[in-house]
Design an enzyme around this catalytic site. Structure first.
Site, PDB file in Angstrom:
ATOM      1  N   ARG A  29     -37.303  16.068 -50.205  1.00  0.00           N
ATOM      2  CA  ARG A  29     -36.538  16.571 -49.281  1.00  0.00           C
ATOM      3  C   ARG A  29     -35.983  17.859 -49.297  1.00  0.00           C
ATOM      4  NH1 ARG A  29     -34.173  10.606 -46.998  1.00  0.00           N
ATOM      5  NH2 ARG A  29     -36.514  10.079 -46.060  1.00  0.00           N
ATOM      6  N   GLU A  41     -45.875  11.983 -51.280  1.00  0.00           N
ATOM      7  CA  GLU A  41     -46.301  11.055 -50.509  1.00  0.00           C
ATOM      8  C   GLU A  41     -47.436  10.159 -51.220  1.00  0.00           C
ATOM      9  OE1 GLU A  41     -45.315   9.803 -47.842  1.00  0.00           O
ATOM     10  OE2 GLU A  41     -44.246  11.533 -47.336  1.00  0.00           O
ATOM     11  N   LEU A  84     -47.348   4.579 -63.591  1.00  0.00           N
ATOM     12  CA  LEU A  84     -46.852   4.867 -62.146  1.00  0.00           C
ATOM     13  C   LEU A  84     -47.814   3.764 -61.633  1.00  0.00           C
ATOM     14  CD1 LEU A  84     -44.873   5.884 -60.403  1.00  0.00           C
ATOM     15  CD2 LEU A  84     -46.574   7.923 -60.325  1.00  0.00           C
ATOM     16  N   GLY A  85     -49.270   3.599 -62.188  1.00  0.00           N
ATOM     17  CA  GLY A  85     -50.073   2.719 -61.716  1.00  0.00           C
ATOM     18  C   GLY A  85     -51.059   3.285 -60.680  1.00  0.00           C
ATOM     19  N   TYR A  86     -51.966   2.615 -60.077  1.00  0.00           N
ATOM     20  CA  TYR A  86     -53.003   3.088 -59.118  1.00  0.00           C
ATOM     21  C   TYR A  86     -53.428   4.509 -59.731  1.00  0.00           C
ATOM     22  CZ  TYR A  86     -52.309  -0.800 -56.026  1.00  0.00           C
ATOM     23  OH  TYR A  86     -52.067  -1.982 -55.368  1.00  0.00           O
ATOM     24  N   TYR A 124     -52.275   7.229 -43.188  1.00  0.00           N
ATOM     25  CA  TYR A 124     -51.015   7.550 -43.279  1.00  0.00           C
ATOM     26  C   TYR A 124     -50.425   8.827 -44.035  1.00  0.00           C
ATOM     27  CZ  TYR A 124     -46.596   7.457 -45.454  1.00  0.00           C
ATOM     28  OH  TYR A 124     -45.409   8.097 -45.840  1.00  0.00           O
ATOM     29  N   ASP A 142     -47.041   3.467 -42.165  1.00  0.00           N
ATOM     30  CA  ASP A 142     -47.108   2.477 -43.420  1.00  0.00           C
ATOM     31  C   ASP A 142     -46.635   1.136 -43.280  1.00  0.00           C
ATOM     32  OD1 ASP A 142     -44.156   3.077 -43.145  1.00  0.00           O
ATOM     33  OD2 ASP A 142     -43.995   3.348 -45.276  1.00  0.00           O
ATOM     34  N   CYS A 203     -29.784  -6.628 -38.527  1.00  0.00           N
ATOM     35  CA  CYS A 203     -29.692  -6.160 -37.135  1.00  0.00           C
ATOM     36  C   CYS A 203     -28.251  -5.585 -36.548  1.00  0.00           C
ATOM     37  CB  CYS A 203     -30.298  -7.154 -36.081  1.00  0.00           C
ATOM     38  SG  CYS A 203     -31.910  -8.001 -36.369  1.00  0.00           S
ATOM     39  N   CYS A 206     -28.345  -2.036 -36.851  1.00  0.00           N
ATOM     40  CA  CYS A 206     -29.594  -1.159 -36.311  1.00  0.00           C
ATOM     41  C   CYS A 206     -29.453  -0.309 -35.182  1.00  0.00           C
ATOM     42  CB  CYS A 206     -30.668  -2.323 -35.837  1.00  0.00           C
ATOM     43  SG  CYS A 206     -32.072  -1.301 -35.377  1.00  0.00           S
ATOM     44  N   CYS A 212     -34.747  -3.974 -28.395  1.00  0.00           N
ATOM     45  CA  CYS A 212     -35.703  -4.759 -29.505  1.00  0.00           C
ATOM     46  C   CYS A 212     -35.863  -6.199 -29.263  1.00  0.00           C
ATOM     47  CB  CYS A 212     -34.954  -4.686 -30.947  1.00  0.00           C
ATOM     48  SG  CYS A 212     -35.934  -5.578 -32.177  1.00  0.00           S
ATOM     49  N   SER A 307     -52.866  -6.086 -59.217  1.00  0.00           N
ATOM     50  CA  SER A 307     -52.536  -6.638 -57.898  1.00  0.00           C
ATOM     51  C   SER A 307     -53.358  -7.686 -57.888  1.00  0.00           C
ATOM     52  CB  SER A 307     -53.180  -5.350 -56.969  1.00  0.00           C
ATOM     53  OG  SER A 307     -53.170  -4.255 -57.738  1.00  0.00           O
TER      54      SER A 307
END
Length: 362
Positions: A29, A41, A84-86, A124, A142, A203, A206, A212, A307
């Site tokens: 950011r 991302e 980190l995987g994938y 996404y 997502d 909630c 929120c 909602c 997974s």
DNA sequence: AATCCGGGGTA
DNA sequence: TACCCAGGATT
């Protein structure tokens, strides 16, 4: 009071106001660079923020621009993703970086239709990068956003079904403010991760509680609806930690092999099951008597969960006392190679157990 | 639409 | 345990 605003307009305003108060200071950011946002991302896919932070810092330091990622050796890129995987994420990322370098002069295209054609970019990631980096009003739906929106709308659609995601994307497209789409998308995800959590959502904290449907009806434990996943299959396997000592400095080397370039843990390194001598494969255990005066020693047992798969692992130790010819399928890793090449986490655990055992024996 | 693809945090 | 995570590619 009459504000003249629709419910969805109030939703967006209240959500953004809340986000600007609670927004976390995250490394990606701090950057306006579309490439940095893209990298973040990809790393954040199915991966928690806290896990990603150190990987992101290291990756951006080593590959600060698209051109430097495109020009890097693949083994180096994989090493920076180790654990980190994938791993197809990072192979696709480098492939896409090479395409951006060649086709777009190293600049991330500010066009959703072009960007989504790159490897590893789905609906996404397209929405996230386009909205955050270029302020283009695309939805970024997502798991968090699906949970928040189905709850707020009171929808009982199964979020495991593909068409539900499309339905939510179309709805978000009508809600997303044209002047701050990136902040809005991030705010939705932040709400899902910090307030509208899967179990016992907060909630009372929120910002969009007003209209909602789930809060109004007390459906917090019913929504979202999600069909259960099938249980994992289990595979039993054993591996061998075969060692020898380097003559010139006494360092221990370990026999390893590289996994195939597709499928599970593609191109990562692992301990072998077989040893190759004279062009033939032999099981290390059955051959070990040729190499070692002792029987192979079972020094570690454990499981590793993926997974859709679970490995039941047995690890044997075999010390190579005499020099034998090793086929090209296998190679020796000393400390230098271990630092350079990516090793699968399941085997890193075994390597550490082996080292701990060696320390205890001293 | 179902399956593959990692690893770790949480209740 | 079971579920979830700033998902995408393949079949």
């Amino acid at each position: 009071m009459e504000t003249g605003l629709s419910n969805t307009e109030k939703f967006a305003l209240q959500l953004l106001e809340w986000f600007y108060k609670v927004k976390r200071d995250l490394p990606w950011r701090r950057s306006r660079d579309p490439y940095a946002i893209w990298v973040s991302e990809i790393m954040l896919q199915q991966t928690r923020v806290e896990t990603v932070i150190p990987y992101f810092e290291r990756f951006m330091q080593r590959f600060p621009s698209i051109n430097e990622l495109a020009d890097a050796p693949e083994e180096d890129v994989l090493k920076h993703w180790e654990g980190l995987g994938y791993y197809s994420r990072v192979r696709n990322l480098q492939s896409a970086a090479r395409e951006v370098k060649a086709e777009y002069g190293g600049v991330v295209p500010a066009d959703p239709e072009r960007f989504i054609k790159l490897k590893g970019i789905g609906s996404y990631t397209k929405g996230a990068v386009m909205s955050i980096a270029y302020q283009i009003a695309e939805p970024a739906v997502d798991g968090n956003v699906m949970r928040v929106m189905t709850r707020w709308c009171g929808w009982y659609d199964d979020i495991a079904a593909g068409k539900t995601k499309t339905k939510i994307e179309e709805f978000v497209r009508t809600v997303i403010p044209r002047d701050q789409p990136g902040d809005f998308n991030q705010a939705l995800m932040e709400l899902g991760s910090q307030v509208c959590t899967p179990k016992s959502p907060s909630c009372e904290r929120c910002p969009v509680q007003l209209n909602c449907m789930t809060f109004a009806n007390g459906w917090q434990n019913e929504l979202p609806v999600k069909t259960k996943l099938k249980s994992d299959r289990v595979e039993s396997r054993w591996v061998a930690v075969v060692t020898r000592r380097r003559a010139y400095d006494g360092e221990v080397e370990v026999l390893v092999r590289q996994r195939p370039d597709t499928g599970l843990l593609a191109k990562l390194w692992e301990f072998p099951h077989e040893i190759f001598t004279g062009g033939e494969a032999h099981e290390v255990i059955s051959e070990s008597l040729r190499f070692n005066s002792d029987h192979p020693k079972l020094f570690w047992q454990g499981t590793h969960v993926f997974s859709h798969l679970k490995w039941q692992l047995d690890a044997y130790y075999v010390e190579l006392l005499e020099d034998v010819e090793i086929g090209a399928e296998l190679t020796w890793f000393g400390p230098e190679e271990r630092a350079k090449y990516a090793f699968a986490q399941a085997f890193t655990v075994i390597w550490q157990a082996f080292e701990n055992r060696a320390l205890e024996a001293m």
